[in-house]
Design an enzyme around this catalytic site. Structure first.
Site: not given
Ligand code: FPP
Length: 228
Positions: A15, A63
């Site tokens: 995250d 998500n």
């Molecule tokens: C969480 O950060 C991260 C994610 C929801 C995506 C993680 C995925 C990858 C690194 C790539 C893999 C891709 C696939 C399709 C498998 P956030 O966006 O929730 O961060 P925030 O809480 O700071 O907004």
């Protein structure tokens, strides 16, 4: 590294990509790209440390309600990086397994997943599980429904084996980066006795050293599994 107890299975809630990008005045996609690069490097390091199973929470069922533009960006990253990295996993003798509801994902992404799993099948050094379109409640519910369809009661171990993680041992250590202190529908059944480790470090900054710190904390924990 201090302490010799290495967890057999480490699960990570990755995250903080969005906030990492925001701090740098970059679009969220730049955070996901940085997260993707970190995810790849981290999954190499984790097996070098002697861990045998690693589960990474890449995309939850929840998500999938994010704006189309963000999801398209994530799938584009996946298409760009995934095939190359399954070749690397194959060379490193690591089996890849993807858990989650594939019906929720684009058809070509599912095809790449199947190809990656077929390519790496039988790798004996370790297993990397990627949770994509995954929800812990959905996982439990589909196992319950499978038991109901069979019209019989099932025991604890049998039920565990009916989950998408199958016969993979439960996570010993569950890490969440990015400062939130919750499980967010990740491996709910499987994490009943996992040691939990929360850190404020945003996922793209969760370095190999940060992982070693988590492994050290784990090595110092006393696990009693409800006993005294
Ligand atoms: C969480 O950060 C991260 C994610 C929801 C995506 C993680 C995925 C990858 C690194 C790539 C893999 C891709 C696939 C399709 C498998 P956030 O966006 O929730 O961060 P925030 O809480 O700071 O907004």
């Amino acid at each position: 590294m201090e302490g010799s107890r290495i967890p057999r299975h480490v699960a990570v809630i990755m995250d903080g990509n969005g906030r990492w990008a925001k701090k740098r005045l970059l679009p969220r996609g730049a955070g996901h790209k940085a997260g993707m690069n970190r995810m790849i490097a981290l999954s190499e390091h984790i097996f070098d440390r002697g861990v045998t199973f690693c589960t990474l929470y890449a995309l939850s069922t929840e998500n999938l309600s994010r704006p189309k533009e963000e999801l398209d960006g994530l799938y584009a990253l996946f298409r760009e990086y995934f095939p190359r990295n399954t070749q690397t996993l194959k060379k490193k003798n690591i089996t890849l397994k993807v858990i989650g509801d594939r019906a929720l994902l684009p058809a070509d992404v599912v095809r790449l997943i199947c190809e990656g799993e077929a390519l790496t099948a039988g790798g004996t050094r370790g297993t990397l599980l990627l949770a994509i379109g995954y929800g812990g409640r959905q996982d439990i519910l589909s196992a319950v429904n499978a038991a109901v369809r069979q019209g019989r009661e099932v025991g604890m171990e049998e039920f565990s084996a009916m989950l998408s993680t199958g016969d993979i041992p439960e996570p010993d250590l569950l890490i969440r980066t990015g400062g939130e202190v919750r499980l967010s529908n990740f491996l709910l059944w499987q994490s009943a006795y996992s040691e939990l480790y929360f850190t404020d470090v945003l996922f793209p900054d969760f370095s190999d050293k940060e992982l070693d710190r988590a492994l050290e904390v784990y090595a110092g924990r006393e696990r009693r599994f409800g006993k005294i």
